[in-house]
Design a protein around this motif. Structure first.
Motif, PDB file in Angstrom:
ATOM      1  N   ALA A 183       0.841  -1.200   0.000  1.00 35.00           N
ATOM      2  CA  ALA A 183       0.000   0.000   0.000  1.00 35.00           C
ATOM      3  C   ALA A 183       0.873   1.246   0.000  1.00 35.00           C
ATOM      4  O   ALA A 183       1.950   1.275   0.603  1.00 35.00           O
ATOM      5  N   TYR A 184       0.382   2.247  -0.700  1.00 35.64           N
ATOM      6  CA  TYR A 184       0.987   3.579  -0.658  1.00 35.64           C
ATOM      7  C   TYR A 184      -0.073   4.543  -0.146  1.00 35.64           C
ATOM      8  O   TYR A 184      -1.199   4.574  -0.662  1.00 35.64           O
ATOM      9  N   ILE A 185       0.273   5.325   0.885  1.00 35.66           N
ATOM     10  CA  ILE A 185      -0.637   6.331   1.426  1.00 35.66           C
ATOM     11  C   ILE A 185       0.096   7.666   1.430  1.00 35.66           C
ATOM     12  O   ILE A 185       1.096   7.829   2.139  1.00 35.66           O
ATOM     13  N   GLY A 186      -0.377   8.609   0.627  1.00 32.00           N
ATOM     14  CA  GLY A 186       0.315   9.890   0.586  1.00 32.00           C
ATOM     15  C   GLY A 186      -0.122  10.740  -0.589  1.00 32.00           C
ATOM     16  O   GLY A 186      -1.095  10.426  -1.298  1.00 32.00           O
ATOM     17  N   GLN A 187       0.609  11.828  -0.813  1.00 36.03           N
ATOM     18  CA  GLN A 187       0.315  12.724  -1.925  1.00 36.03           C
ATOM     19  C   GLN A 187       0.612  12.052  -3.266  1.00 36.03           C
ATOM     20  O   GLN A 187       1.579  11.301  -3.375  1.00 36.03           O
ATOM     21  N   LEU A 188      -0.196  12.350  -4.241  1.00 38.00           N
ATOM     22  CA  LEU A 188       0.047  11.853  -5.600  1.00 38.00           C
ATOM     23  C   LEU A 188       0.717  12.965  -6.390  1.00 38.00           C
ATOM     24  O   LEU A 188       0.097  13.629  -7.227  1.00 38.00           O
ATOM     25  N   GLU A 189       1.993  13.173  -6.096  1.00 37.28           N
ATOM     26  CA  GLU A 189       2.780  14.234  -6.706  1.00 37.28           C
ATOM     27  C   GLU A 189       4.076  13.650  -7.261  1.00 37.28           C
ATOM     28  O   GLU A 189       4.549  12.604  -6.784  1.00 37.28           O
ATOM     29  N   PRO A 190       4.686  14.307  -8.259  1.00 34.52           N
ATOM     30  CA  PRO A 190       5.893  13.756  -8.899  1.00 34.52           C
ATOM     31  C   PRO A 190       7.016  13.419  -7.921  1.00 34.52           C
ATOM     32  O   PRO A 190       7.674  12.387  -8.085  1.00 34.52           O
ATOM     33  N   HIS A 191       7.254  14.276  -6.909  1.00 36.25           N
ATOM     34  CA  HIS A 191       8.375  14.030  -6.012  1.00 36.25           C
ATOM     35  C   HIS A 191       8.162  12.813  -5.119  1.00 36.25           C
ATOM     36  O   HIS A 191       9.095  12.340  -4.484  1.00 36.25           O
ATOM     37  N   LYS A 192       6.938  12.291  -5.075  1.00 36.55           N
ATOM     38  CA  LYS A 192       6.662  11.103  -4.272  1.00 36.55           C
ATOM     39  C   LYS A 192       6.955   9.801  -5.019  1.00 36.55           C
ATOM     40  O   LYS A 192       7.018   8.735  -4.415  1.00 36.55           O
ATOM     41  N   GLY A 193       7.109   9.878  -6.346  1.00 39.32           N
ATOM     42  CA  GLY A 193       7.533   8.718  -7.125  1.00 39.32           C
ATOM     43  C   GLY A 193       6.506   7.624  -7.301  1.00 39.32           C
ATOM     44  O   GLY A 193       6.819   6.553  -7.847  1.00 39.32           O
ATOM     45  N   ILE A 194       5.257   7.857  -6.900  1.00 39.95           N
ATOM     46  CA  ILE A 194       4.280   6.775  -6.914  1.00 39.95           C
ATOM     47  C   ILE A 194       3.814   6.424  -8.327  1.00 39.95           C
ATOM     48  O   ILE A 194       3.515   5.257  -8.627  1.00 39.95           O
ATOM     49  N   LEU A 195       3.749   7.399  -9.224  1.00 38.39           N
ATOM     50  CA  LEU A 195       3.293   7.102 -10.583  1.00 38.39           C
ATOM     51  C   LEU A 195       4.253   6.164 -11.294  1.00 38.39           C
ATOM     52  O   LEU A 195       3.831   5.165 -11.905  1.00 38.39           O
ATOM     53  N   GLU A 196       5.536   6.451 -11.215  1.00 36.37           N
ATOM     54  CA  GLU A 196       6.533   5.583 -11.846  1.00 36.37           C
ATOM     55  C   GLU A 196       6.546   4.211 -11.184  1.00 36.37           C
ATOM     56  O   GLU A 196       6.701   3.185 -11.850  1.00 36.37           O
TER      57      GLU A 196
END
Length: 278
Positions: free
Chosen positions: A196-209
Motif C-alpha cells: 500500500a501507498y498512502i500519501g500525496q500523488l505528486e511527482p516528487h513522491k515517485g508513486i506514478l513511476e
C-alpha cells in the motif's frame, strides 16, 4: 498556555498538514488555547511546483527579501501567544518569521528541506554557481532565524539538513513527531504480497513511476493499493482501471487508513527525495 500554530497552506493535504491538524486538536484537548494561522487565511497562494522558472525565482526573492506579511503578524499579536509553533513557512516570507521571533518564542518543526533547498527536497542537482547562491540563501535565512529553536523529527533529518547546507548551529532539538496512531490489527504476511501507498500523488513522491513498474514486473501474488490525492490522481486512476493488481481508493480519512493498514502487509515509500520522517 497560549499557542499559535503557523503553517504556510492547506492547499495540499500531506503529512505536514495532517500533523498540524492533529497537533492543534491534541493541544486543545489538553487545555491549551490554540490559534491556527495559515497563508490561506490571507489569500496567500500556495507554492506550485509546476510554475515557470521566472515565477519560481520571483517567489524565492520575495520569500527572502520581500516585506513582511503584516496581516499575519497582526493576527499573531492579537492572540498574544506564549509560544509560536512554526511548520512549513514557504510564502510566509522570512521577514515575517524574523519579526515574530523577536517578540515570541518560536519552535520551528522541520517537515522538509525548504530552508536549505528551494525545491524543498535536498535532492536537486544544481550547477556549482547556483549551489553557491543557494548556500548564500541559507546563510541569510539562518541569520534571520537565529532566535528560533529548530525541531528535527529524526537524527537523519538533522544530518541531511546540516550536510546539505554546510551550516551548523546548536539551537535545535531532536524528537519524533507526536502522532497518536490508532490501534489496529497488523496484517500477517502470507503467500500473497499486499502493498500500500498512502500519501500525496505528486511527482516528487515517485508513486506514478512505481505503479507503472509494479504493473509490469509484479507477479500474480502481488497487489498494490494506492490512497491519496494530488496532481497525478487521474494518471494513477487510469493505470488502476486497467489493472487487476493495482487499485486506487482515493483520499482516506483516519478510519479509512486504519482499515487499509489491517489489510496490507507492506507500506511503500517510493519517493524521489529524502523523506523527512517516514
Amino acid at each position: 498556555m497560549r499557542v499559535v500554530v503557523l503553517h504556510s497552506s492547506f492547499g495540499t493535504t500531506g503529512g505536514a498538514e495532517i500533523y498540524v491538524q492533529m497537533l492543534c486538536e491534541d493541544l486543545a484537548s489538553e487545555g491549551h488555547s490554540v490559534k491556527l494561522i495559515t497563508g490561506d487565511d490571507f489569500g496567500i497562494v500556495a507554492h506550485n511546483r509546476n510554475q515557470s522558472k521566472l515565477s519560481r525565482y520571483w517567489f524565492q526573492l520575495m520569500d527572502i527579501f520581500g516585506p513582511s506579511r503584516r496581516k499575519i503578524i497582526k493576527s499573531v499579536d492579537e492572540f498574544e501567544p506564549d509560544l509560536l509553533h512554526l511548520n512549513n513557512c514557504a510564502r510566509l516570507r522570512s521577514s515575517t518569521i524574523e519579526k515574530i521571533s523577536k517578540k515570541y518564542p518560536v519552535l520551528f518543526t522541520i517537515h522538509d528541506y525548504y530552508t536549505v533547498d528551494p525545491s524543498g527536497t535536498s535532492n536537486e542537482e544544481y550547477h556549482s554557481k547556483v549551489r553557491k547562491l543557494i548556500n548564500i540563501r541559507s546563510k541569510i535565512l539562518f541569520h534571520k532565524y537565529r532566535k528560533i529553536l529548530f525541531h528535527f523529527p529524526a537524527q537523519r533529518t538533522k544530518e541531511r539538513f546540516f550536510n546539505y547546507s554546510g551550516i551548523y548551529f546548536d539551537n535545535f532539538l531532536i524528537f519524533p513527531l507526536n502522532i497518536k496512531l490508532p490501534e489496529f490489527r497488523y496484517c500477517v504476511p502470507d503467500d500473497h504480497y499486499s502493498f500500500a501507498y498512502i500519501g500525496q500523488l505528486e511527482p516528487h513522491k515517485g508513486i506514478l513511476e512505481f505503479a507503472k513498474d509494479f504493473e509490469i514486473f509484479s507477479n500474480r501474488n502481488m497487489s498494490l493499493v494506492i490512497a491519496g490525492d494530488g496532481s497525478q490522481r487521474r494518471a494513477i486512476g487510469e493505470i488502476a482501471s486497467k489493472s487487476d493488481k493495482i487499485s486506487y481508493v482515493g483520499w482516506l480519512d483516519l478510519e479509512g487508513k486504519t482499515q487499509l493498514l489491517e489489510k496490507v502487509s507492506w507500506l511503500i515509500f517510493p519517493s524521489d527525495w529524502f523523506e523527512n520522517f517516514p
